[in-house]
Design a protein around this motif. Structure first.
Motif, PDB file in Angstrom:
ATOM      1  N   PHE A 164       0.728  -1.207  -0.027  1.00  0.00           N
ATOM      2  CA  PHE A 164       0.037  -0.071   0.062  1.00  0.00           C
ATOM      3  C   PHE A 164       0.963   1.317  -0.022  1.00  0.00           C
ATOM      4  N   GLY A 165       1.753   1.336  -0.993  1.00  0.00           N
ATOM      5  CA  GLY A 165       2.679   2.416  -1.225  1.00  0.00           C
ATOM      6  C   GLY A 165       2.022   3.736  -1.346  1.00  0.00           C
ATOM      7  N   ARG A 166       2.612   4.709  -0.937  1.00  0.00           N
ATOM      8  CA  ARG A 166       1.946   6.285  -0.877  1.00  0.00           C
ATOM      9  C   ARG A 166       3.276   7.301  -1.287  1.00  0.00           C
ATOM     10  N   ILE A 167       2.951   8.228  -2.283  1.00  0.00           N
ATOM     11  CA  ILE A 167       4.082   8.963  -2.610  1.00  0.00           C
ATOM     12  C   ILE A 167       3.901  10.266  -1.888  1.00  0.00           C
ATOM     13  N   TRP A 168       4.803  10.745  -1.082  1.00  0.00           N
ATOM     14  CA  TRP A 168       4.946  12.126  -0.284  1.00  0.00           C
ATOM     15  C   TRP A 168       5.764  13.062  -1.266  1.00  0.00           C
ATOM     16  N   ARG A 169       5.368  14.232  -0.977  1.00  0.00           N
ATOM     17  CA  ARG A 169       5.858  15.303  -1.728  1.00  0.00           C
ATOM     18  C   ARG A 169       6.621  16.411  -0.544  1.00  0.00           C
ATOM     19  N   CYS A 170       7.705  16.704  -0.658  1.00  0.00           N
ATOM     20  CA  CYS A 170       8.408  17.497   0.412  1.00  0.00           C
ATOM     21  C   CYS A 170       9.098  18.675  -0.429  1.00  0.00           C
ATOM     22  N   GLU A 171       9.520  19.568   0.413  1.00  0.00           N
ATOM     23  CA  GLU A 171      10.227  20.956  -0.270  1.00  0.00           C
ATOM     24  C   GLU A 171      11.459  21.242   0.599  1.00  0.00           C
ATOM     25  N   VAL A 227      19.867  22.001  -2.313  1.00  0.00           N
ATOM     26  CA  VAL A 227      19.657  20.330  -2.592  1.00  0.00           C
ATOM     27  C   VAL A 227      19.473  19.500  -1.505  1.00  0.00           C
ATOM     28  N   GLY A 228      20.529  19.738  -0.330  1.00  0.00           N
ATOM     29  CA  GLY A 228      20.791  19.028   0.736  1.00  0.00           C
ATOM     30  C   GLY A 228      19.716  19.164   1.810  1.00  0.00           C
ATOM     31  N   GLY A 229      18.748  20.154   1.691  1.00  0.00           N
ATOM     32  CA  GLY A 229      17.979  20.367   2.557  1.00  0.00           C
ATOM     33  C   GLY A 229      18.428  21.273   3.575  1.00  0.00           C
ATOM     34  N   PRO A 230      17.521  21.348   4.987  1.00  0.00           N
ATOM     35  CA  PRO A 230      16.404  20.014   5.303  1.00  0.00           C
ATOM     36  C   PRO A 230      15.238  20.382   4.564  1.00  0.00           C
ATOM     37  N   TYR A 231      14.502  19.213   4.720  1.00  0.00           N
ATOM     38  CA  TYR A 231      13.022  19.472   3.912  1.00  0.00           C
ATOM     39  C   TYR A 231      12.077  19.185   4.792  1.00  0.00           C
ATOM     40  N   LYS A 232      10.864  19.847   4.161  1.00  0.00           N
ATOM     41  CA  LYS A 232       9.659  19.590   5.013  1.00  0.00           C
ATOM     42  C   LYS A 232       8.690  18.891   4.268  1.00  0.00           C
ATOM     43  N   ASP A 233       7.762  18.203   4.709  1.00  0.00           N
ATOM     44  CA  ASP A 233       6.762  17.532   4.093  1.00  0.00           C
ATOM     45  C   ASP A 233       5.673  18.306   3.919  1.00  0.00           C
ATOM     46  N   ILE A 234       5.030  18.100   2.582  1.00  0.00           N
ATOM     47  CA  ILE A 234       3.727  18.929   2.201  1.00  0.00           C
ATOM     48  C   ILE A 234       2.395  18.182   2.168  1.00  0.00           C
ATOM     49  N   GLY A 235       2.856  16.908   1.827  1.00  0.00           N
ATOM     50  CA  GLY A 235       1.468  15.946   1.731  1.00  0.00           C
ATOM     51  C   GLY A 235       1.721  14.835   0.839  1.00  0.00           C
ATOM     52  N   LYS A 240      -0.773  12.786 -14.894  1.00  0.00           N
ATOM     53  CA  LYS A 240      -0.718  14.105 -15.235  1.00  0.00           C
ATOM     54  C   LYS A 240      -0.938  15.142 -14.284  1.00  0.00           C
ATOM     55  N   SER A 241      -0.293  16.359 -14.515  1.00  0.00           N
ATOM     56  CA  SER A 241      -0.617  17.345 -13.343  1.00  0.00           C
ATOM     57  C   SER A 241      -0.171  18.703 -14.449  1.00  0.00           C
ATOM     58  N   GLU A 242      -0.834  19.955 -14.235  1.00  0.00           N
ATOM     59  CA  GLU A 242      -0.384  21.304 -14.583  1.00  0.00           C
ATOM     60  C   GLU A 242       0.914  21.733 -13.915  1.00  0.00           C
ATOM     61  N   SER A 243       1.243  20.987 -12.703  1.00  0.00           N
ATOM     62  CA  SER A 243       2.544  21.603 -12.136  1.00  0.00           C
ATOM     63  C   SER A 243       2.887  20.469 -11.270  1.00  0.00           C
ATOM     64  N   LEU A 244       4.233  20.661 -10.862  1.00  0.00           N
ATOM     65  CA  LEU A 244       5.090  19.797 -10.046  1.00  0.00           C
ATOM     66  C   LEU A 244       4.094  19.572  -8.584  1.00  0.00           C
ATOM     67  N   GLU A 245       3.400  20.754  -8.370  1.00  0.00           N
ATOM     68  CA  GLU A 245       2.867  20.424  -6.897  1.00  0.00           C
ATOM     69  C   GLU A 245       1.424  19.518  -7.097  1.00  0.00           C
ATOM     70  N   GLY A 246       1.056  19.418  -8.123  1.00  0.00           N
ATOM     71  CA  GLY A 246      -0.116  18.683  -8.347  1.00  0.00           C
ATOM     72  C   GLY A 246      -1.382  19.635  -8.318  1.00  0.00           C
ATOM     73  N   PRO A 247      -2.486  18.982  -8.138  1.00  0.00           N
ATOM     74  CA  PRO A 247      -2.857  17.434  -8.308  1.00  0.00           C
ATOM     75  C   PRO A 247      -2.619  16.576  -9.403  1.00  0.00           C
ATOM     76  N   TRP A 248      -2.144  15.510  -9.017  1.00  0.00           N
ATOM     77  CA  TRP A 248      -1.817  14.490 -10.099  1.00  0.00           C
ATOM     78  C   TRP A 248      -2.953  13.574 -10.177  1.00  0.00           C
ATOM     79  N   LYS A 249      -3.264  13.221 -11.519  1.00  0.00           N
ATOM     80  CA  LYS A 249      -4.400  12.306 -11.969  1.00  0.00           C
ATOM     81  C   LYS A 249      -3.895  11.301 -12.911  1.00  0.00           C
ATOM     82  N   ARG A 250      -4.330  10.023 -12.645  1.00  0.00           N
ATOM     83  CA  ARG A 250      -3.633   8.992 -13.226  1.00  0.00           C
ATOM     84  C   ARG A 250      -4.440   8.906 -14.773  1.00  0.00           C
ATOM     85  N   LEU A 251      -3.650   8.597 -15.694  1.00  0.00           N
ATOM     86  CA  LEU A 251      -4.061   8.674 -17.072  1.00  0.00           C
ATOM     87  C   LEU A 251      -5.116   7.242 -17.248  1.00  0.00           C
TER      88      LEU A 251
END
Length: 541
Positions: free
Chosen positions: A319-326, A335-343, A404-415
């Motif tokens: 049940f893998g889930r993909i998280w995005r952080c910044e 590039v080395g961060g630190p990173y914070k989770d967005i969701g 697909k998405s209109e931005s790197l932030e999403g939302p992402w929709k499966r084709l």
């Protein structure tokens, strides 16, 4: 399975104009030969060699007696006679598929001598010919090819090499540099030993080594974000896959690495239920960190995978889930961060398809195709035939698809199912694709091509696929880097990058496995792009 009885003929030769190189891997003494009245080409009998022109059948197992011999590449459907001229009496070595009965006037000298993808095992017979010119057709009308000849007085000792049926390797596959097409990548060479191995600085507390992730280059510095199979001291190796870390390593040459920090640490907590239940720790294992620089936001985004982990059900990663952080530090140097989770950006749910399986969304990599249009590879594994099989009854298969998405932030929709899953690259195994662009604008994805081990019969090489539009992807080509790098691994795993270095040279950092070690090391290889060959290949896309 091929039902027709095909045959091979093996030729070992000396000289140049009258024959070719001598075999140095056996005691069989090569005889001289000459091809008469045809333009057939010779090829070396070696692992990955394609035995028929215009085909994808290639050698994956070979008896030592045959290595280094020179074959004659014939088409799959050969109608022209093959004539050979010998200066002395010889024994022609004939390899037969699906040996239903022995060949008349022939001596069986090797049994199960070759494994050729998509074809039955090969038995090798020796047939005597006198000095002179002969049409090579040992009482068979079916396809054959020529692979070697020895002098007639040579004593050939029978042996069963015990190599498996080539039909286990299904489908056949194309190895770069071992087919009729020009390779677009030349293997230049690389490190002949792991670049990061057990006991090296920075590996303290990492019991099981590495797998997956990404390497990027900022200025003159490589930044690697591998999955560290941390585990615990005194706990079995299985737990290395559960309690994982995402590390940050740097290097000036992609060979000597220094560990800088831990980006994420998984909990390592096993699930308490078998289904996708919020009672379970859904960040029990963390894998496949993919940093991507967002020019518009002027910061690095990280995309990574978090799993629920079962202790008793295959696959243990579920049940893998993909998280995005910044990155909290703006600019390319952050590039080395630190990173914070967005969701969470994509996960199992009502929009999932059964092929995504129990493993859920098992990787993610986004890339831009237009100003406001992005695609992202996501994957699934251990598919359900139907949703009635959820949550325990799974099949086998490692698939990729596109969102697909209109931005790197999403939302992402499966084709939709007209596109997904993408089986043009390989019908059932593609893992962890990473996408970039070649100088002509062609998209290229590098990925794990699947193991030859653990009960699987896959290429055991890293692979790449090409696309003109980022949507439609070509059949995979596999990179046999062991032809230029000492093979220190048993199982090849995941490439983490394809980094341009100038002059069409690229660096690949990869994870691989030595089965004698619990610790899975990292390696490095360099390849060179052939732009002319690329242009020819792109025309066919």
């Amino acid at each position: 399975m091929i039902k027709a009885k095909y045959i091979f003929i093996l030729i070992c030769t000396l000289g140049s104009s009258f024959g070719v190189a001598q075999n140095s891997n056996s005691n069989w003494k090569a005889a001289l030969f000459k091809i008469v009245d045809s333009n057939y080409e010779t090829f070396e009998i070696t692992q990955y060699a394609h035995v028929f022109s215009g085909s994808k059948h290639n050698i994956v197992r070979i008896a030592s007696e045959l290595e280094g011999l020179k074959g004659i590449k014939l088409p799959l459907e050969n109608t022209n006679p093959l004539k050979l001229k010998f200066k002395v009496p010889v024994k022609v070595l004939v390899g037969v598929f699906q040996d239903e009965k022995p060949i008349e006037n022939a001596e069986l000298v090797l049994k199960n001598a070759l494994t050729i993808t998509g074809l039955p095992p090969v038995n090798v017979y020796a047939i005597s010919y006198k000095k002179g010119t002969h049409t090579i057709n040992p009482n068979y009308k079916e396809l054959f090819t020529v692979l070697g000849v020895v002098e007639n007085n040579q004593e050939l000792v029978f042996r069963n090499a015990e190599f498996p049926d080539g039909n286990l390797w299904n489908p056949t596959f194309i190895v770069e540099g071992f087919s009729d097409e020009k390779p677009i990548f030349e293997i230049l060479g690389g490190e002949n030993a792991p670049t990061i191995d057990e006991g090296m600085s920075g590996t303290e507390g990492i019991q099981g080594g590495f797998e997956g992730g990404r390497v990027v280059k900022v200025g003159d510095t490589y930044h690697m974000f591998p999955t560290e199979r941390a585990g615990e001291i005194g706990v079995e190796a299985y737990y290395d896959r559960v309690k994982t870390k995402i590390g940050h390593w740097t290097s000036k040459d992609a060979i000597h690495w220094k560990r800088k920090s831990t980006i994420y640490q998984a909990s390592g907590t096993y699930a308490v239920t078998d289904d996708d239940n919020p009672m379970n720790d859904r960040r029990a294992a963390i894998w496949s960190y993919m940093p991507v620089f967002n020019k518009k936001a002027n910061k690095w985004y990280g995309y990574y995978l978090a799993y629920t982990v079962s202790k008793t059900i295959e696959p243990n990663h579920s049940f893998g889930r993909i998280w995005r952080c910044e990155s909290e530090v703006e600019g390319i140097e952050g590039v080395g961060g630190p990173y914070k989770d967005i969701g969470i950006i994509i996960e199992p749910g009502l929009n999932s398809e059964p092929w995504e399986g129990r493993q859920g969304v098992a990787s993610f990599f986004p890339y831009q195709i237009n100003e406001n249009e992005f695609l992202g590879f996501y994957s699934g594994a251990y598919p359900f035939k139907t949703w009635d099989d959820y949550p325990k009854k799974t099949g086998k298969g490692w698939f990729v698809a596109l969102a697909k998405s209109e931005s790197l932030e999403g939302p992402w929709k499966r084709l939709d199912a007209s596109v997904n899953p993408i089986t043009s690259m390989h019908p059932f195994f593609v893992e962890n694709p990473i996408v970039s662009k070649l100088p002509d604008g062609t998209y290229i994805a590098v990925f794990d091509g699947g193991p030859d081990g653990w009960g699987h019969h896959l290429p055991n090489m890293m692979a790449y696929s090409l696309s003109k539009d980022g949507l439609n992807w070509s059949e995979a080509r596999y990179l046999p880097i062991e032809k230029k790098v000492d093979k220190w691994w048993d199982i090849m795993r995941t490439p983490l990058c394809l980094i341009p270095e100038g002059n069409d040279i690229y660096t690949i950092v990869y994870a691989a496995i030595d089965l004698e070690k619990r610790f899975h090391p990292m390696g490095m290889v360099k390849v060179k792009l052939n732009r002319e060959a690329l242009a020819e290949r792109v025309k066919k896309l």
